[in-house]
Design a protein around this motif. Structure first.
Motif, PDB file in Angstrom:
ATOM      1  N   LEU A  73      -7.434  12.277  -8.643  1.00 47.51           N
ATOM      2  CA  LEU A  73      -8.212  12.992  -7.633  1.00 47.51           C
ATOM      3  C   LEU A  73      -9.573  12.319  -7.487  1.00 47.51           C
ATOM      4  N   THR A  74     -10.063  12.227  -6.263  1.00 44.25           N
ATOM      5  CA  THR A  74     -11.418  11.707  -6.065  1.00 44.25           C
ATOM      6  C   THR A  74     -12.414  12.706  -6.644  1.00 44.25           C
TER       7      THR A  74
ATOM      8  N   HIS B  60       6.500  11.895   3.678  1.00 45.63           N
ATOM      9  CA  HIS B  60       6.174  11.044   4.826  1.00 45.63           C
ATOM     10  C   HIS B  60       4.723  10.605   4.700  1.00 45.63           C
ATOM     11  N   LEU B  61       4.474   9.338   4.970  1.00 45.76           N
ATOM     12  CA  LEU B  61       3.118   8.787   4.966  1.00 45.76           C
ATOM     13  C   LEU B  61       2.735   8.395   6.381  1.00 45.76           C
ATOM     14  N   LYS B  62       1.477   8.592   6.704  1.00 45.83           N
ATOM     15  CA  LYS B  62       0.953   8.132   7.989  1.00 45.83           C
ATOM     16  C   LYS B  62      -0.409   7.498   7.728  1.00 45.83           C
ATOM     17  N   PRO B  63      -0.434   6.183   7.556  1.00 49.62           N
ATOM     18  CA  PRO B  63      -1.693   5.482   7.286  1.00 49.62           C
ATOM     19  C   PRO B  63      -2.602   5.451   8.510  1.00 49.62           C
ATOM     20  N   ASP B  64      -3.891   5.359   8.267  1.00 47.74           N
ATOM     21  CA  ASP B  64      -4.829   5.192   9.366  1.00 47.74           C
ATOM     22  C   ASP B  64      -4.874   3.714   9.756  1.00 47.74           C
ATOM     23  N   PHE B  65      -5.607   3.399  10.794  1.00 51.84           N
ATOM     24  CA  PHE B  65      -5.638   2.024  11.294  1.00 51.84           C
ATOM     25  C   PHE B  65      -6.356   1.050  10.362  1.00 51.84           C
ATOM     26  N   SER B  66      -7.296   1.537   9.558  1.00 54.27           N
ATOM     27  CA  SER B  66      -8.062   0.636   8.699  1.00 54.27           C
ATOM     28  C   SER B  66      -7.329   0.247   7.423  1.00 54.27           C
ATOM     29  N   GLY B  67      -6.325   1.020   7.034  1.00 54.02           N
ATOM     30  CA  GLY B  67      -5.620   0.752   5.777  1.00 54.02           C
ATOM     31  C   GLY B  67      -6.362   1.272   4.562  1.00 54.02           C
ATOM     32  N   LYS B  68      -7.389   2.111   4.781  1.00 52.25           N
ATOM     33  CA  LYS B  68      -8.200   2.614   3.671  1.00 52.25           C
ATOM     34  C   LYS B  68      -7.879   4.058   3.303  1.00 52.25           C
ATOM     35  N   TRP B  69      -7.068   4.729   4.106  1.00 49.12           N
ATOM     36  CA  TRP B  69      -6.654   6.086   3.789  1.00 49.12           C
ATOM     37  C   TRP B  69      -5.373   6.395   4.534  1.00 49.12           C
TER      38      TRP B  69
ATOM     39  N   THR C 262      -9.731   3.566  -3.244  1.00 42.55           N
ATOM     40  CA  THR C 262     -10.996   3.450  -3.973  1.00 42.55           C
ATOM     41  C   THR C 262     -10.983   2.147  -4.761  1.00 42.55           C
ATOM     42  N   ALA C 263     -12.077   1.855  -5.427  1.00 39.54           N
ATOM     43  CA  ALA C 263     -12.147   0.669  -6.280  1.00 39.54           C
ATOM     44  C   ALA C 263     -11.124   0.739  -7.414  1.00 39.54           C
ATOM     45  N   LYS C 264     -10.686   1.949  -7.755  1.00 42.18           N
ATOM     46  CA  LYS C 264      -9.705   2.132  -8.833  1.00 42.18           C
ATOM     47  C   LYS C 264      -8.302   2.407  -8.303  1.00 42.18           C
ATOM     48  N   GLY C 265      -8.068   2.117  -7.032  1.00 43.55           N
ATOM     49  CA  GLY C 265      -6.747   2.328  -6.437  1.00 43.55           C
ATOM     50  C   GLY C 265      -6.727   3.581  -5.573  1.00 43.55           C
ATOM     51  N   TRP C 266      -5.520   3.997  -5.189  1.00 42.94           N
ATOM     52  CA  TRP C 266      -5.339   5.149  -4.313  1.00 42.94           C
ATOM     53  C   TRP C 266      -5.588   6.438  -5.081  1.00 42.94           C
ATOM     54  N   LYS C 267      -6.336   7.355  -4.450  1.00 47.79           N
ATOM     55  CA  LYS C 267      -6.617   8.656  -5.053  1.00 47.79           C
ATOM     56  C   LYS C 267      -6.470   9.751  -4.002  1.00 47.79           C
ATOM     57  N   ILE C 268      -6.185  10.947  -4.481  1.00 45.21           N
ATOM     58  CA  ILE C 268      -6.016  12.110  -3.607  1.00 45.21           C
ATOM     59  C   ILE C 268      -7.394  12.704  -3.316  1.00 45.21           C
TER      60      ILE C 268
ATOM     61  N   ALA D 106       0.837  -1.205   0.000  1.00 48.51           N
ATOM     62  CA  ALA D 106       0.000   0.000   0.000  1.00 48.51           C
ATOM     63  C   ALA D 106       0.868   1.250   0.000  1.00 48.51           C
ATOM     64  N   GLU D 107       1.897   1.261   0.837  1.00 52.19           N
ATOM     65  CA  GLU D 107       2.777   2.430   0.893  1.00 52.19           C
ATOM     66  C   GLU D 107       3.481   2.644  -0.444  1.00 52.19           C
ATOM     67  N   LYS D 108       3.960   1.575  -1.057  1.00 52.97           N
ATOM     68  CA  LYS D 108       4.607   1.692  -2.370  1.00 52.97           C
ATOM     69  C   LYS D 108       3.619   2.213  -3.414  1.00 52.97           C
ATOM     70  N   ALA D 109       2.389   1.726  -3.361  1.00 51.95           N
ATOM     71  CA  ALA D 109       1.366   2.160  -4.315  1.00 51.95           C
ATOM     72  C   ALA D 109       1.039   3.637  -4.131  1.00 51.95           C
ATOM     73  N   ILE D 110       0.973   4.097  -2.883  1.00 52.89           N
ATOM     74  CA  ILE D 110       0.687   5.507  -2.618  1.00 52.89           C
ATOM     75  C   ILE D 110       1.819   6.385  -3.145  1.00 52.89           C
TER      76      ILE D 110
END
Length: 183
Positions: free
Chosen positions: A72-73, A114-123, A146-152, A46-50
């Motif tokens: 962008l969402t 720097h990335l700081k993911p939330d606990f759910s792994g969804k944002w 999202t269903a289409k991958g990570w979006k801003i 997930a981090e690499k994808a972001i």
């Protein structure tokens, strides 16, 4: 009576607080379980994808590739450096049109992120320091899965100013009109 730390109790119960990192940012005392290894692998992917999505987003702008806006969402907000620059996705696309028509929008080179993911792994939250056409900038934002991958979903850009330059800058900006008020 000896107190058992909450992390140990949760771990023993098979409850994970985060697929990305331990809640306290530390390393586990015991070897990772198979479930923890899977979660760690998922978090790393997930981090690499972001990072890859954000890097490509900046590359899209430099080449005026309209795929930039696909990252962008639909409800995204972009806050620029000018006090009046708070745009929805649709407003930002309209504002950006002249830049994209000329074949080069803007160029941002990431110094650090720097990335700081939330606990759910969804944002995740992120911040980045950038070399830009405006000079050194900093930005922060939120990405969502999202269903289409990570979006801003939210991005805020600001020009970096050393503290010792704040007083002269205040004098230069004192005459600026107030930002537009929202209804």
């Amino acid at each position: 009576m000896k107190k058992t730390p909450l992390m140990i109790l949760l771990s023993a119960a098979g409850i994970s607080l985060s697929p990305f990192v331990l809640a306290d940012g530390g390393k586990p005392d015991a070897p990772l379980t198979a479930t923890a290894n899977v979660k760690a692998d998922k978090a790393e992917k997930a981090e690499k994808a972001i990072h890859a999505m954000l890097d490509q987003w900046h590359n899209d702008a430099a080449r005026a590739d309209r795929a930039y806006f696909d990252k962008l969402t639909e409800n995204a907000v972009f806050i620029g450096t000018d006090p009046d620059e708070r745009w929805t996705r649709a407003e930002f696309i309209k504002w950006s049109e002249p830049f994209f028509q000329r074949g080069k929008a803007w160029t941002f080179h990431v110094r650090q992120r720097h990335l700081k993911p939330d606990f759910s792994g969804k944002w995740a939250w992120f911040d980045e320091q950038l070399d830009t056409d405006l000079g050194l900038c900093q930005a922060s934002g939120v990405v969502v899965l999202t269903a289409k991958g990570w979006k801003i979903d939210h991005y805020q850009l600001s020009i970096s100013v050393k503290n010792e330059l704040i007083e002269p800058l205040k004098k230069l900006t004192a005459e600026l009109p107030a930002a537009k008020k929202t209804p």
